[in-house]
Design an enzyme around this catalytic site. Structure first.
Site, short mmCIF file in Angstrom:
data_model
loop_
_atom_site.label_atom_id
_atom_site.label_comp_id
_atom_site.label_asym_id
_atom_site.label_seq_id
_atom_site.Cartn_x
_atom_site.Cartn_y
_atom_site.Cartn_z
N ARG A 48 -87.32 -32.84 11.16
CA ARG A 48 -87.87 -32.55 9.84
C ARG A 48 -87.14 -33.38 8.78
NH1 ARG A 48 -87.94 -26.63 6.84
NH2 ARG A 48 -89.46 -27.14 5.25
N SER A 62 -82.36 -17.11 -3.69
CA SER A 62 -82.28 -15.90 -2.87
C SER A 62 -80.90 -15.73 -2.26
CB SER A 62 -83.34 -15.95 -1.76
OG SER A 62 -83.23 -14.84 -0.90
N GLU A 87 -81.11 -26.32 9.28
CA GLU A 87 -80.62 -27.27 8.26
C GLU A 87 -81.08 -26.87 6.86
OE1 GLU A 87 -80.85 -31.98 6.97
OE2 GLU A 87 -81.01 -31.46 9.10
N ARG A 89 -81.55 -23.85 5.69
CA ARG A 89 -80.66 -22.75 5.25
C ARG A 89 -79.29 -23.29 4.88
NH1 ARG A 89 -81.18 -19.61 10.46
NH2 ARG A 89 -82.69 -21.23 11.00
N ASN A 121 -88.67 -26.15 15.07
CA ASN A 121 -89.52 -26.58 13.96
C ASN A 121 -91.00 -26.42 14.29
OD1 ASN A 121 -88.12 -27.89 11.49
ND2 ASN A 121 -86.89 -28.57 13.22
#
Length: 285
Positions: A48, A62, A87, A89, A121
């Site tokens: 990704r 958050s 990654e 996070r 992913n």
């Protein structure tokens, strides 16, 4: 003919075991450790590449309020840790100012780590079609895997892997359009039917400008129609055409809906037993 429903390849648990043998009995082992975030590095095999700034900002906010609830998965490389999964996070945790990040440490090699990152992913549907194609290509090249072996690991049919890889044969500008979501993978596969690279690019631009659907592009590729929207005339109900488009995008193959007075017909194309099995998996989820 009976078709056995299957899950996603061998699954993550088959690649990375979370069991340990104690006194000849299998026991679950999953220890979460808080690791200095400076010691954690991204995985160069991470398929990704686009993380979405707005979504990343939402996650960062958050984490600032609630902390990171779901740990990331890493493997130890010398005196540091390499991310296997999570990654996004990790990036958000860094942006949120966390000094430590909760991690699950797995004892796996680079090849398993790369496969795990790809499967994770795919399961989360985080990859665009080009990222997915590049990841398959890298797995095959770096670890000398066949299309069949990659298909087995990620739970896709060999034909799905082959068709996804074919997207990388498109013009670079078209690949860029697909990466950005301006064209679908269905558009890309249809464009591959146009051998003239210049015309291929012109049609791609016309798709974006005039919102051509996949069936339009297939007709152009088959030389049945010109590549301007005005010259494309269909007697089919636009709502039916849109529904066909949705089904083709969902199933990854050609779909034709035929209307009658009291009943209709759905035609779904498949290319071999594995492709049929893949379509059945989608339909029965």
């Amino acid at each position: 003919m009976s078709v056995k429903k299957r899950g996603l390849g061998k699954g993550l648990s088959a690649l990375i075991s979370d069991e340990v043998i104690i006194d000849n009995k299998k026991q679950h082992k999953e220890i979460i450790e808080n690791i200095d975030i400076k010691l954690v590095n991204p995985n160069e095999n991470q398929p990704r590449k686009e993380f979405g700034e707005e979504a990343l900002l939402d996650l960062t906010n958050s984490i600032k309020i609630h902390g990171l609830i779901q740990p990331i998965i890493v493997r130890k490389v010398k005196d540091k840790y390499e991310i296997i999964a999570g990654e996004r996070r990790w990036r958000a945790s860094k942006a949120a100012g966390l000094k430590e990040i909760p991690c699950i440490i797995k004892d796996v090699d680079e090849e398993v780590s790369a496969k795990f990152a790809l499967i994770e992913n795919i399961q989360r549907e985080d990859l665009n079609p080009i990222e997915e194609a590049i990841a398959y290509k890298q797995l095959m090249k770096k670890y000398h895997l066949t299309q069949e072996e990659v298909a087995s690991q990620v739970g896709k049919s060999r034909s799905y892997i082959a068709n996804t890889l074919r997207l990388l044969n498109l013009e670079n500008k078209i690949i860029e359009h697909i990466s950005k979501g301006e064209l679908t993978s269905g558009h890309g596969k249809a464009l591959l039917g146009i051998k003239d690279k210049k015309k291929q690019l012109l049609v791609a631009e016309e798709i974006i400008k005039n919102n051509l659907n996949v069936r339009d592009v297939e007709s152009i590729a088959n030389k049945k129609k010109d590549f301007t929207r005005k010259s494309i005339i269909s007697n089919k109900d636009p709502n039916i055409i849109n529904l066909e488009e949705e089904l083709m995008e969902r199933l990854g193959t050609k779909v034709n809906l035929t209307e009658g007075d009291k009943k209709g017909k759905i035609e779904i194309e498949y290319y071999g037993y594995e492709d049929l099995e893949r379509i059945i998996d989608i339909l029965t989820k």
